[in-house]
Enzyme design. Structure first.
Site, PDB file in Angstrom:
ATOM      1  N   ASN A  23       0.994  -1.173   0.041  1.00 43.86           N
ATOM      2  CA  ASN A  23      -0.089   0.097  -0.123  1.00 43.86           C
ATOM      3  C   ASN A  23       0.797   1.259   0.122  1.00 43.86           C
ATOM      4  O   ASN A  23       0.414   2.495  -0.304  1.00 43.86           O
ATOM      5  CB  ASN A  23      -0.828  -0.216   1.324  1.00 43.86           C
ATOM      6  CG  ASN A  23      -2.268  -0.843   0.912  1.00 43.86           C
ATOM      7  OD1 ASN A  23      -2.241  -1.643   0.050  1.00 43.86           O
ATOM      8  ND2 ASN A  23      -2.860  -1.094   1.785  1.00 43.86           N
ATOM      9  N   ASP A 308      -7.797  -3.869   7.494  1.00 40.98           N
ATOM     10  CA  ASP A 308      -6.946  -4.934   6.557  1.00 40.98           C
ATOM     11  C   ASP A 308      -6.518  -5.906   7.372  1.00 40.98           C
ATOM     12  O   ASP A 308      -6.119  -6.871   6.957  1.00 40.98           O
ATOM     13  CB  ASP A 308      -5.642  -4.267   5.759  1.00 40.98           C
ATOM     14  CG  ASP A 308      -6.197  -3.449   4.775  1.00 40.98           C
ATOM     15  OD1 ASP A 308      -7.311  -3.367   4.189  1.00 40.98           O
ATOM     16  OD2 ASP A 308      -5.442  -2.547   4.073  1.00 40.98           O
ATOM     17  N   ARG A 400      -1.668 -10.852  -4.689  1.00 41.82           N
ATOM     18  CA  ARG A 400      -1.594  -9.299  -4.910  1.00 41.82           C
ATOM     19  C   ARG A 400      -1.060  -8.678  -3.788  1.00 41.82           C
ATOM     20  O   ARG A 400      -0.283  -7.566  -4.135  1.00 41.82           O
ATOM     21  CB  ARG A 400      -3.147  -8.768  -5.110  1.00 41.82           C
ATOM     22  CG  ARG A 400      -3.922  -9.615  -6.358  1.00 41.82           C
ATOM     23  CD  ARG A 400      -5.197  -8.862  -6.338  1.00 41.82           C
ATOM     24  NE  ARG A 400      -4.935  -7.398  -6.406  1.00 41.82           N
ATOM     25  CZ  ARG A 400      -5.986  -6.458  -6.499  1.00 41.82           C
ATOM     26  NH1 ARG A 400      -7.022  -6.938  -6.919  1.00 41.82           N
ATOM     27  NH2 ARG A 400      -5.826  -5.117  -6.707  1.00 41.82           N
TER      28      ARG A 400
HETATM   29  C1  UD1 Z   1      -6.609   1.946   1.191  1.00 35.14           C
HETATM   30  C2  UD1 Z   1      -5.908   0.509   1.334  1.00 35.14           C
HETATM   31  C3  UD1 Z   1      -6.755  -0.441   1.626  1.00 35.14           C
HETATM   32  C4  UD1 Z   1      -7.214  -0.262   3.064  1.00 35.14           C
HETATM   33  C5  UD1 Z   1      -8.035   1.222   3.075  1.00 35.14           C
HETATM   34  C6  UD1 Z   1      -8.581   1.409   4.569  1.00 35.14           C
HETATM   35  C7  UD1 Z   1      -4.466   0.766  -0.604  1.00 35.14           C
HETATM   36  C8  UD1 Z   1      -3.966   0.621  -2.006  1.00 35.14           C
HETATM   37  N1  UD1 Z   1      -5.403   0.352  -0.176  1.00 35.14           N
HETATM   38  O1  UD1 Z   1      -7.803   1.624   0.140  1.00 35.14           O
HETATM   39  O2  UD1 Z   1      -5.757  -1.494   1.838  1.00 35.14           O
HETATM   40  O3  UD1 Z   1      -8.279  -1.199   3.117  1.00 35.14           O
HETATM   41  O4  UD1 Z   1      -7.201   2.159   2.519  1.00 35.14           O
HETATM   42  O5  UD1 Z   1      -7.481   1.742   5.138  1.00 35.14           O
HETATM   43  O6  UD1 Z   1      -3.581   1.661   0.185  1.00 35.14           O
HETATM   44  N2  UD1 Z   1     -14.452   6.536   0.466  1.00 35.14           N
HETATM   45  C9  UD1 Z   1     -15.641   7.273   0.139  1.00 35.14           C
HETATM   46  N3  UD1 Z   1     -15.159   8.093  -0.968  1.00 35.14           N
HETATM   47  C10 UD1 Z   1     -13.881   8.383  -1.652  1.00 35.14           C
HETATM   48  C11 UD1 Z   1     -13.161   7.512  -1.022  1.00 35.14           C
HETATM   49  C12 UD1 Z   1     -13.446   6.641   0.180  1.00 35.14           C
HETATM   50  O7  UD1 Z   1     -16.803   7.118   0.317  1.00 35.14           O
HETATM   51  O8  UD1 Z   1     -13.847   9.088  -2.226  1.00 35.14           O
HETATM   52  C13 UD1 Z   1     -15.030   5.500   1.561  1.00 35.14           C
HETATM   53  C14 UD1 Z   1     -14.772   4.199   0.905  1.00 35.14           C
HETATM   54  O9  UD1 Z   1     -15.845   3.679   0.324  1.00 35.14           O
HETATM   55  C15 UD1 Z   1     -14.447   3.387   2.228  1.00 35.14           C
HETATM   56  C16 UD1 Z   1     -13.689   4.425   3.046  1.00 35.14           C
HETATM   57  O10 UD1 Z   1     -14.026   5.604   2.369  1.00 35.14           O
HETATM   58  O11 UD1 Z   1     -15.666   3.025   2.641  1.00 35.14           O
HETATM   59  C17 UD1 Z   1     -12.288   4.130   3.340  1.00 35.14           C
HETATM   60  O12 UD1 Z   1     -11.911   3.998   1.924  1.00 35.14           O
HETATM   61  P1  UD1 Z   1     -10.160   4.521   1.584  1.00 35.14           P
HETATM   62  O13 UD1 Z   1      -9.422   5.020   2.915  1.00 35.14           O
HETATM   63  O14 UD1 Z   1     -10.214   5.659   0.650  1.00 35.14           O
HETATM   64  O15 UD1 Z   1      -9.536   3.365   1.104  1.00 35.14           O
HETATM   65  P2  UD1 Z   1      -8.757   3.216  -0.006  1.00 35.14           P
HETATM   66  O16 UD1 Z   1      -7.835   4.301  -0.315  1.00 35.14           O
HETATM   67  O17 UD1 Z   1      -9.511   2.792  -1.357  1.00 35.14           O
END
Ligand code: UD1
Length: 420
Positions: A23, A308, A400
């Site tokens: 990540n 995670d 992955r």
């Molecule tokens: C990253 C990690 C993933 C981890 C997650 C939370 C990477 C590549 N992946 O994923 O392994 O599980 O952080 O720690 O680093 N959300 C919204 N709108 C947005 C963006 C996010 O509603 O624009 C929501 C998502 O749907 C989710 C929550 O916020 O419910 C957390 O998402 P986010 O922190 O963005 O996770 P990722 O960056 O996708």
């Protein structure tokens, strides 16, 4: 498609070195696009997602040289020849969406496929888009793509408040803000260690960033950034997974190349369940004997208990004495491992985002299917401790994010092998 065949019941013991973080490296590869100069990334993990991200930046014009033996990638992008990340890659690898920030910063234009849903939740990107709009980008979505353009060719500094401390949105906006005109403030930012690693790499490139690792990050835009050498931080989730497996099998394992500070929530819960965890400077020792006691878990953004690690702990607590409750607050559908664990005899009731686990002395080996990366890791852990043989199918999900995890477990004495 491969599978892991695991004969359970062997306590893990010995020393294992943890790989670098998946990540952390994915946004860092995107950040390499910010400069014309060479960026050398060291201690890279050999993972399918890393290859996918390299393929993406190479499609955009980067020269990517991978030296697997030396665990190094060199990326230089004298010129960006493209600005489109197509659906083929973005749907396979959500972190591809993170090139939006670097493309807008360097080129003022980007077309990136909308990632769509994924097995663990709907995962929208609204926070990324709102942030870039606040920075002056004009954004349209249609035909499955986000098209963004800066009217003056450059992003502008802005005050951004994230409704939720999204890791991806914080990373994307941070990368974008580095070359923006003026000051950007990201409030309610995510404070995960991977963001600190990204900010530290960007700072070495000449970016002016303060507050990474807190909920307010301030970025003073600079004209340009230069090449860099950067060593990727250790993978706290791989470490947590091995710690949990060691604890569950009644093992005695020392993990090296870890940052104990990053593992506090996992360490705290293992200790609460009766496991001895000894923290060194860059190593952690996990010792256990007997069954764990039940504990309750609620996932939260860092420094809370990581989502995670939720699946792995679900597997762990299936063997606990007593009843545990797990609440998943980050993703809406992150209990896909539950039905597979039940096939092994686990007693779990699901109610929305809550799982109630009645611990049993043993699970039985069975054929089970990895539905996503961490769900797959949970099944491997359960298999290592179960009676008899467990076959985990669809292990491409596990590959992955874990670099030949079977080799690490074999070195610790587990009976696990990969079959095609
Ligand atoms: C990253 C990690 C993933 C981890 C997650 C939370 C990477 C590549 N992946 O994923 O392994 O599980 O952080 O720690 O680093 N959300 C919204 N709108 C947005 C963006 C996010 O509603 O624009 C929501 C998502 O749907 C989710 C929550 O916020 O419910 C957390 O998402 P986010 O922190 O963005 O996770 P990722 O960056 O996708």
């Amino acid at each position: 498609m491969g599978a892991f065949v695991i004969k359970g019941g062997k306590p893990l013991s010995g020393t294992v070195s943890v790989s670098s973080s998946k990540n952390a490296i994915l946004p860092i590869i995107s950040a390499c696009l910010l400069t014309t100069e060479e960026c050398v990334l060291k201690q890279i993990p050999g993972l399918d997602d890393v290859s996918g991200m390299c393929e993406l930046v190479s499609n955009l014009g980067a020269n990517v040289e991978v030296n697997g033996r030396a665990r190094k990638i060199s990326i230089s992008t004298p010129q960006l020849t493209g600005h489109t990340a197509d659906y083929e890659l973005v749907s396979k690898l959500r972190a591809s969406f993170l090139v939006l920030g670097s493309l807008l910063a360097r080129k003022g234009v980007a077309k990136v496929a909308l990632p769509g849903g994924c097995p663990i939740g709907s995962r929208p990107v609204d926070l990324h888009l709102k942030g870039f709009e606040a920075m002056g980008a004009e954004i349209t979505t249609g035909h499955g793509y986000v098209e963004a353009r800066c009217p003056d060719g450059k992003l502008k500094g802005a005050n951004i408040y994230l409704d939720f401390p999204s890791v991806g949105a914080t990373e994307n906006l941070l990368i974008g803000a580095v070359l923006a005109e003026g000051r950007t403030i990201i409030e309610n930012a995510a404070s995960e260690p991977e963001i600190v690693d990204l900010a530290s790499m960007l700072t070495k490139m000449g970016a002016r960033i303060s507050g990474a690792g807190t909920d307010t990050i301030v970025i003073e835009g600079v004209e340009k950034v230069h090449g860099v050498e950067h060593t990727i931080m250790p993978d706290r989730i791989e470490a947590g997974t091995i710690m949990t497996a060691a604890a569950l099998t009644g093992g005695d394992v020392t993990l090296t190349n870890v940052v104990p500070e990053h593992l506090k929530p996992v360490t705290a819960k293992l200790r609460e369940s009766g496991v001895e965890v000894i923290e060194g400077v860059s190593e952690i020792c996990v010792k256990s004997s007997g069954r764990p006691t039940a504990v309750d878990i609620k996932t939260h953004p860092f420094p809370g208990f990581p989502t995670d690690m939720q699946a792995q702990f679900s597997a762990y607590l299936c063997f606990a004495e007593g009843t545990s409750m797990i609440v998943e607050t980050i993703f809406e559908n992150r209990f896909m491992h539950v039905n597979e664990l039940k096939r092994m005899g686990a007693q779990i009731r699901l109610d929305g985002r809550t799982a109630i686990i009645e611990g049993s002395e043993k699970l039985q080996g069975a054929q089970v299917r990895a539905t996503d990366l961490r769900a797959g890791a949970a099944l491997v852990i359960a298999g290592l401790a179960a009676n008899g043989v467990t076959e985990v199918l669809d292990i491409h999900h596990i590959d992955r994010g874990y670099e030949f995890i079977e080799n690490k477990f074999q070195r610790l004495g587990a009976d696990i092998r990969r079959v095609q």
